[in-house]
Design a protein around this motif. Structure first.
Motif, PDB file in Angstrom:
ATOM      1  N   PRO A   1       0.823  -1.214   0.000  1.00 38.20           N
ATOM      2  CA  PRO A   1       0.000   0.000   0.000  1.00 38.20           C
ATOM      3  C   PRO A   1       0.855   1.261   0.000  1.00 38.20           C
ATOM      4  O   PRO A   1       2.047   1.217   0.338  1.00 38.20           O
ATOM      5  CB  PRO A   1      -0.774  -0.111   1.326  1.00 38.20           C
ATOM      6  N   PRO A   2       0.267   2.407  -0.361  1.00 33.01           N
ATOM      7  CA  PRO A   2       1.002   3.668  -0.276  1.00 33.01           C
ATOM      8  C   PRO A   2       1.523   3.911   1.147  1.00 33.01           C
ATOM      9  O   PRO A   2       0.841   3.603   2.126  1.00 33.01           O
ATOM     10  CB  PRO A   2      -0.048   4.713  -0.664  1.00 33.01           C
ATOM     11  N   LEU A   3       2.721   4.476   1.234  1.00 31.84           N
ATOM     12  CA  LEU A   3       3.355   4.693   2.536  1.00 31.84           C
ATOM     13  C   LEU A   3       2.503   5.541   3.464  1.00 31.84           C
ATOM     14  O   LEU A   3       2.445   5.291   4.675  1.00 31.84           O
ATOM     15  CB  LEU A   3       4.723   5.352   2.354  1.00 31.84           C
ATOM     16  N   GLU A   4       1.845   6.565   2.922  1.00 36.60           N
ATOM     17  CA  GLU A   4       1.082   7.446   3.804  1.00 36.60           C
ATOM     18  C   GLU A   4      -0.075   6.708   4.466  1.00 36.60           C
ATOM     19  O   GLU A   4      -0.434   6.999   5.618  1.00 36.60           O
ATOM     20  CB  GLU A   4       0.581   8.688   3.059  1.00 36.60           C
ATOM     21  N   ASP A   5      -0.653   5.719   3.763  1.00 37.35           N
ATOM     22  CA  ASP A   5      -1.723   4.920   4.367  1.00 37.35           C
ATOM     23  C   ASP A   5      -1.172   4.074   5.518  1.00 37.35           C
ATOM     24  O   ASP A   5      -1.800   3.952   6.577  1.00 37.35           O
ATOM     25  CB  ASP A   5      -2.360   4.011   3.323  1.00 37.35           C
TER      26      ASP A   5
ATOM     27  N   SER B   1      -4.329  11.012  11.913  1.00 43.10           N
ATOM     28  CA  SER B   1      -4.716  11.544  10.607  1.00 43.10           C
ATOM     29  C   SER B   1      -4.040  12.888  10.338  1.00 43.10           C
ATOM     30  O   SER B   1      -4.377  13.569   9.372  1.00 43.10           O
ATOM     31  CB  SER B   1      -6.243  11.709  10.536  1.00 43.10           C
ATOM     32  N   ASN B   2      -3.088  13.242  11.194  1.00 41.53           N
ATOM     33  CA  ASN B   2      -2.349  14.500  11.049  1.00 41.53           C
ATOM     34  C   ASN B   2      -1.423  14.402   9.839  1.00 41.53           C
ATOM     35  O   ASN B   2      -0.430  13.681   9.858  1.00 41.53           O
ATOM     36  CB  ASN B   2      -1.540  14.775  12.329  1.00 41.53           C
ATOM     37  N   GLN B   3      -1.753  15.163   8.795  1.00 41.85           N
ATOM     38  CA  GLN B   3      -1.014  15.029   7.540  1.00 41.85           C
ATOM     39  C   GLN B   3       0.425  15.515   7.657  1.00 41.85           C
ATOM     40  O   GLN B   3       1.308  15.020   6.943  1.00 41.85           O
ATOM     41  CB  GLN B   3      -1.742  15.780   6.424  1.00 41.85           C
ATOM     42  N   VAL B   4       0.679  16.474   8.539  1.00 48.23           N
ATOM     43  CA  VAL B   4       2.056  16.941   8.750  1.00 48.23           C
ATOM     44  C   VAL B   4       2.891  15.829   9.376  1.00 48.23           C
ATOM     45  O   VAL B   4       4.026  15.556   8.952  1.00 48.23           O
ATOM     46  CB  VAL B   4       2.080  18.210   9.626  1.00 48.23           C
ATOM     47  N   LEU B   5       2.333  15.155  10.376  1.00 52.75           N
ATOM     48  CA  LEU B   5       3.021  14.029  11.010  1.00 52.75           C
ATOM     49  C   LEU B   5       3.243  12.905  10.010  1.00 52.75           C
ATOM     50  O   LEU B   5       4.350  12.354   9.906  1.00 52.75           O
ATOM     51  CB  LEU B   5       2.210  13.511  12.196  1.00 52.75           C
TER      52      LEU B   5
ATOM     53  N   ARG C   1       3.384  12.959   6.756  1.00 53.35           N
ATOM     54  CA  ARG C   1       4.385  13.313   5.747  1.00 53.35           C
ATOM     55  C   ARG C   1       5.789  13.255   6.338  1.00 53.35           C
ATOM     56  O   ARG C   1       6.744  12.794   5.691  1.00 53.35           O
ATOM     57  CB  ARG C   1       4.111  14.711   5.191  1.00 53.35           C
ATOM     58  N   SER C   2       5.938  13.694   7.592  1.00 53.19           N
ATOM     59  CA  SER C   2       7.236  13.647   8.251  1.00 53.19           C
ATOM     60  C   SER C   2       7.704  12.207   8.430  1.00 53.19           C
ATOM     61  O   SER C   2       8.893  11.897   8.252  1.00 53.19           O
ATOM     62  CB  SER C   2       7.163  14.353   9.611  1.00 53.19           C
ATOM     63  N   MET C   3       6.776  11.308   8.746  1.00 49.88           N
ATOM     64  CA  MET C   3       7.116   9.896   8.904  1.00 49.88           C
ATOM     65  C   MET C   3       7.535   9.290   7.575  1.00 49.88           C
ATOM     66  O   MET C   3       8.492   8.513   7.504  1.00 49.88           O
ATOM     67  CB  MET C   3       5.936   9.136   9.513  1.00 49.88           C
ATOM     68  N   VAL C   4       6.813   9.632   6.507  1.00 50.70           N
ATOM     69  CA  VAL C   4       7.186   9.153   5.177  1.00 50.70           C
ATOM     70  C   VAL C   4       8.587   9.648   4.817  1.00 50.70           C
ATOM     71  O   VAL C   4       9.425   8.897   4.303  1.00 50.70           O
ATOM     72  CB  VAL C   4       6.156   9.606   4.122  1.00 50.70           C
TER      73      VAL C   4
END
Length: 212
Positions: free
Chosen positions: A49-53, A62-66, A68-71
């Protein structure tokens, strides 16, 4: 048997086994963001699956900043060492060599992995020359969108077969009106793949050679 102009291969779980580098890089990202590392059995289902998922699921956020930082932190380690912690499945080189001798079939790679990482892995195993292109993913881009773009740009035709180990590969193909084949040596179960009605279900790379 349908006549296909293109065979499009997923990378992770289809051509090579990314488990070691994936697990190490995922835990690097988790620990950097103060989450506990996870055992392999909890991480390998996220191959495909996509990394962000996967990051959203593993962090419970569901924090998109977090996310993205993890990715980004995953890719930092993966780009340094993780991509090389990869194993080629037995029989893949022989299968690709066989397919390359079929003048009526063209080969491409369509992976959720970033294209530069995918190209490094293919070159590591001396497979890059078999493929006309490598389509890689990025945050927010689904494999279905990748295939749609390839079709829109006429880089592939509708006479294409998507070959992958997870239901994401099959559903992405079907969304775009393409046929799909499942492989059973990766990370998707027979039950998962059969539920998405593959045109073929292969248990060994030699079966792809025999088919084409």
């Amino acid at each position: 048997m349908a006549d296909y102009e293109w065979l499009l291969f997923d990378l992770d779980g289809t051509l090579s086994d990314p488990a070691e580098g994936f697990i190490n890089s995922m835990n690097h990202a988790l620990e950097f963001h103060e989450f506990a590392p996870r055992p392999a059995r909890e991480l390998t289902p996220h191959i495909g699956p996509p990394l962000e998922d996967s990051m959203a699921h593993l962090s419970g956020s569901s924090n998109q900043v977090l996310i993205r930082s993890m990715v980004d932190k995953y890719r930092e380690r993966y780009g340094e060492t993780g991509y090389a912690e990869n194993a080629l499945y037995p029989g893949i080189t022989e299968m690709l060599e066989h397919l390359s001798r079929n003048d009526s079939i063209r080969l491409g790679v369509c992976t959720s992995k970033r294209a530069d990482f995918a190209s490094r892995i293919l070159k590591q195993f001396n497979l890059h020359h078999y493929f006309e292109f490598v389509s890689g993913g990025d945050v927010g881009i689904t494999k279905g969108q990748q295939l749609a773009q390839l079709l829109a740009e006429s880089r592939i035709s509708t006479q294409a077969l998507m070959v992958g180990d997870r239901h994401f590969d099959l559903s992405a193909a079907h969304t775009n009106g393409l046929h799909a084949a499942g492989v059973l040596w990766g990370y998707g179960s027979r039950q998962e793949l059969e539920a998405h009605k593959p045109a073929y279900l292969f248990s060994d790379p030699s079966e792809i050679s025999a088919q084409f």
